[in-house]
Design an enzyme around this catalytic site. Structure first.
Site, PDB file in Angstrom:
ATOM      1  N   LYS A   1       4.528  -6.992   3.180  1.00 33.12           N
ATOM      2  CA  LYS A   1       4.216  -5.575   3.006  1.00 33.12           C
ATOM      3  C   LYS A   1       4.170  -4.914   4.377  1.00 33.12           C
ATOM      4  O   LYS A   1       3.950  -5.570   5.390  1.00 33.12           O
ATOM      5  CB  LYS A   1       2.885  -5.382   2.287  1.00 33.12           C
ATOM      6  CG  LYS A   1       1.706  -5.784   3.097  1.00 33.12           C
ATOM      7  CD  LYS A   1       0.623  -4.751   3.342  1.00 33.12           C
ATOM      8  CE  LYS A   1       1.006  -3.334   3.422  1.00 33.12           C
ATOM      9  NZ  LYS A   1      -0.085  -2.518   4.077  1.00 33.12           N
TER      10      LYS A   1
ATOM     11  N   ASN B   1       2.189  11.432   7.989  1.00 32.99           N
ATOM     12  CA  ASN B   1       1.081  11.051   8.845  1.00 32.99           C
ATOM     13  C   ASN B   1       0.169  12.201   9.223  1.00 32.99           C
ATOM     14  O   ASN B   1      -0.952  11.979   9.661  1.00 32.99           O
ATOM     15  CB  ASN B   1       1.602  10.350  10.101  1.00 32.99           C
ATOM     16  CG  ASN B   1       2.034   8.946   9.780  1.00 32.99           C
ATOM     17  OD1 ASN B   1       1.217   8.130   9.380  1.00 32.99           O
ATOM     18  ND2 ASN B   1       3.320   8.688   9.893  1.00 32.99           N
TER      19      ASN B   1
ATOM     20  N   THR C   1       0.859  -1.190   0.000  1.00 29.86           N
ATOM     21  CA  THR C   1       0.000   0.000   0.000  1.00 29.86           C
ATOM     22  C   THR C   1       0.899   1.246   0.000  1.00 29.86           C
ATOM     23  O   THR C   1       1.220   1.761  -1.066  1.00 29.86           O
ATOM     24  CB  THR C   1      -0.945   0.005   1.229  1.00 29.86           C
ATOM     25  OG1 THR C   1      -0.178  -0.165   2.417  1.00 29.86           O
ATOM     26  CG2 THR C   1      -1.967  -1.096   1.115  1.00 29.86           C
TER      27      THR C   1
ATOM     28  N   GLU D   1       7.888   4.820   7.449  1.00 31.82           N
ATOM     29  CA  GLU D   1       7.603   6.105   6.808  1.00 31.82           C
ATOM     30  C   GLU D   1       8.629   7.165   7.174  1.00 31.82           C
ATOM     31  O   GLU D   1       8.847   7.457   8.349  1.00 31.82           O
ATOM     32  CB  GLU D   1       6.211   6.574   7.184  1.00 31.82           C
ATOM     33  CG  GLU D   1       5.170   5.775   6.443  1.00 31.82           C
ATOM     34  CD  GLU D   1       3.777   6.148   6.836  1.00 31.82           C
ATOM     35  OE1 GLU D   1       3.606   6.682   7.934  1.00 31.82           O
ATOM     36  OE2 GLU D   1       2.862   5.911   6.038  1.00 31.82           O
TER      37      GLU D   1
ATOM     38  N   THR E   1      -1.266  -2.167   8.818  1.00 31.54           N
ATOM     39  CA  THR E   1      -0.997  -3.557   8.503  1.00 31.54           C
ATOM     40  C   THR E   1       0.353  -3.958   7.982  1.00 31.54           C
ATOM     41  O   THR E   1       0.908  -3.382   7.058  1.00 31.54           O
ATOM     42  CB  THR E   1      -2.026  -4.068   7.489  1.00 31.54           C
ATOM     43  OG1 THR E   1      -3.262  -4.096   8.135  1.00 31.54           O
ATOM     44  CG2 THR E   1      -1.680  -5.449   7.007  1.00 31.54           C
TER      45      THR E   1
ATOM     46  N   THR F   1      -8.034  11.653   5.681  1.00 35.76           N
ATOM     47  CA  THR F   1      -8.881  10.525   5.265  1.00 35.76           C
ATOM     48  C   THR F   1     -10.116  11.026   4.558  1.00 35.76           C
ATOM     49  O   THR F   1     -10.629  12.093   4.861  1.00 35.76           O
ATOM     50  CB  THR F   1      -9.317   9.709   6.490  1.00 35.76           C
ATOM     51  OG1 THR F   1      -9.767  10.601   7.490  1.00 35.76           O
ATOM     52  CG2 THR F   1      -8.161   8.903   7.013  1.00 35.76           C
TER      53      THR F   1
END
Lengths: 437, 437
Positions: free
Chosen positions: A180, A432, A154, A277, A191, A437
């Site tokens: 991943k 982040n 992702t 990240e 995840t 969203t």
């Protein structure tokens, strides 16, 4: 020395496996989003799943399957929607995925395991999934590992893949894996997923025990930001197609196989930590002298998870005080007077007290580690965008070769352990904070 | 409604206390660095200290003192050097500090408690300390609380101070407090310190029990980056100078006093969280429906400590998925189907599933909370630089009035709890990466 060699092929390196990855239209980005791994024959199956109280439908599904049946033939993974916090509808979607794939592969749906990754609270887009299943099965190939690895990611910057080979009774045995994850990270793009294939024959209980121990020494020993996802899953198949004698109890051969399984899991785990990240380098914390392995791991994880330690590494600051403070608050008793801290080759603390060291040289060590990591990561990312079907395991392995090493000793015990993580950079906050969203 | 009112005066608001803060020359910056609080009479003393395995000499010193003697008359605090990881020499320095101050105050050194904050691994600069002790004692004043509050801070942007008054048997009783800390933070400028004074008369064991519970509901319920320091100390004195009847067991009066003590500690704890490095707002997480208070606190702390939640708040992103994921991984069992999440007035999740809400309005709520916080913090910082002797408790209280509220319910249990933290901004990384020890 290790008793194995690296080979190409990822999850399709072991005998009797095919894999595929396609674009079914689940991700808004139009990137590959549906992956499949199939064993030619029913394989012994083991799994380790998230311990979060908030779990995706696929996690409940796999847990139930593996409770009643210790084997499987296929793993289906969708990317784009996590199918977590989606209630009964999400559960029914998961059942339908297994049923549809079973029909297409002509096998009982009980032989199919599921994984999802993507936005929490979103159900799988079933219409494109239904249309895509036939195309996915048609794409299965003995060289399909990289396509599958590319379809499960992702927010990852690079795919994660590895395959190792050893011999058991003079015959080759292989373990491959893809994964991943890059921290819990992006939006709700939670995840960590890892799928492992093996062509040895192993008794079900033993295979599960090996996998659980390997997970503790790899995926459970990495941290990017301490967050654990709703969908974390590690699934491992062993299909016996190497035609080597079945391993049914611990012994020399079982230990050899478990060591290789652990190495596969550690490679994938380190690749996930390195891909955290905004990370500019991989950090490995080695703890020794603890009363047992669990205590050592706990201290190692606390150090590598400390935002202060992570920020210092990003700032190329050889800050032993933060390492000492993190070790001290790990919840593991030790005598302060026994604390020793090394950063690379630089001894910074001994007998619980600071030791003079060359700060400029230690800072240069951190700079060099980050420069090496950055070069290797760039090569991987370039390679990935140029050629999604090529094998990149060699480059991948190189990028994990030179982590920043923090070595801590807390006493005279025999417990030692390692944990991996990454530094904390501006980009972590940016990624982040700025995603909405 | 609360049974107390806010008053001015900090730790010198209760009767029979004097305080002072001076520049002794311990900090390289030349800012105030030596603080003293003295009770006119021997006071009942209680303490809560860091649980880290790596502890400063002052922590060992206070623990030993309070084991053998449940009273004290003075608290001496130096800023600049943490005197942690300094071995036997650091221990001897601590003893000398107590001895010197005892001579100057004409009291046994057993009546003196110590605290240090500053760089880990550095011993206290004893020469300027020895020269400064006389000046420090000479500066003692019944209005000296703000001077003391200003001399214990290190990387703090603002001083932290509060005083509350209630009545016991128709006579006024007061509790005052000052604190320092802004996360574990800067270089090795570790440490959260809080000093509380009270003029009630309380039995020693009861006072310690009250303080331990208050600490759990305040300082142990805040997190900036999860790091715990080598020097964390909370010391509370109760000198009986209010002339109210002695409180010797739990009952209505003890509960009233403990509630006010808890409020003082919570104010100081929230001020520390709000002052977290790079923070733009205070976050309060309220958890209800858990099986007990401890379980609720654990969930609240996990949510407020999540880097992903903190980054989302900084990005003004109403990201319920990250809140749900953090709640799920707190290690406390609950039924996913019972999970409810509110951000301010916005219900975002109910029965474990997402609820449609106005994202723009929820994001505006986060923006407004940060704007309010920023305005109040600016006023405090300006006031602090303009007038170091003035009382700023009113402005301070305002800046903590409008935190971002995250309310989570996990079931039908009676356990509830709160935790406080701050958002994670670029400046956190900047402050912690760019400082070189």
């Amino acid at each position: 020395m290790n008793d194995w060699q690296e080979i190409t092929g990822g999850v399709t390196a072991p005998r009797g496996y095919r894999a595929a990855g396609i674009t079914a239209g689940l991700k808004p980005s139009g990137l590959p989003d549906l992956a499949l791994i199939v064993s030619d024959v029913e394989a012994i199956a083991a799994g380790v799943f998230t311990i979060s109280q908030v779990k995706a439908a696929c996690v409940d599904y796999c847990r139930q399957r593996l409770l009643s049946k210790h084997s499987a033939r296929a793993i289906l993974c969708n990317a784009g929607q996590a199918n977590a916090a989606t209630g009964n509808e999400g559960w029914l979607d998961a059942l339908e995925c297994a049923m549809l794939l079973g029909q297409e592969l002509n096998m009982p749906s009980e032989s199919i395991l599921l994984a999802s990754t993507g936005v929490i609270g979103q159900r799988i887009k079933m219409e494109p999934l239904r249309s895509g299943i036939g195309k996915l099965v048609a794409a299965l190939s003995e060289t399909g590992s990289d396509a599958a690895a590319g379809a499960i990611i992702t927010t990852d910057l690079v795919t994660k893949s590895i395959a190792l080979e050893t011999s058991i009774g003079d015959r080759p045995v292989r373990i491959g894996g893809i994964a991943k994850g890059s921290g819990m990270i992006h939006p709700n793009m939670a995840t960590m997923l890892a799928f492992v294939t093996c062509d040895a024959a192993v008794a079900p209980t033993l295979w599960q025990e090996m996998l659980s121990r390997a997970a503790d020494r790899s995926f459970n020993s990495i941290t990017v930001d301490g967050d654990t996802s709703t969908n974390d899953s590690l699934i491992a198949l062993a299909n016996g197609q190497s035609r080597t004698p079945a391993i049914t109890e611990m012994g020399a051969e079982a230990e050899k196989l478990e060591a290789m399984l652990t190495a596969v899991c550690q490679h994938l785990a380190k690749a996930i930590a390195r891909d955290g990240e905004g990370a500019t380098c991989l950090i490995e914390v080695q703890v020794s002298g603890a009363s047992n392995e669990q205590a050592a791991n706990q201290i190692a994880k606390t150090i590598v998870g400390s935002s202060l330690v992570k920020s210092a590494i990003f700032g190329r600051d050889p800050n032993w005080g933060r390492i000492a403070a993190a070790a001290g608050r790990a919840g593991i008793p030790f005598e302060q007077e026994n604390l020793q801290i090394k950063l690379g080759d630089f001894l910074m603390m001994e007998n619980g007290q600071p030791i003079p060291f060359d700060r400029n040289a230690a800072s240069a060590y951190l700079k060099q580690a980050a420069a090496n990591a950055s070069k290797a990561q760039d090569m991987m990312a370039t390679n990935m965008s140029n050629d999604l079907s090529g094998d990149r395991s060699t480059i991948k392995a190189q990028s994990l070769d030179n982590p920043v090493i923090i070595a801590v000793s807390v006493g005279n015990g025999h417990g030692s352990g390692k944990a991996w993580g990454c530094d904390l950079s501006y980009d972590y906050v940016k990624i982040n904070a700025e995603y909405t969203t």
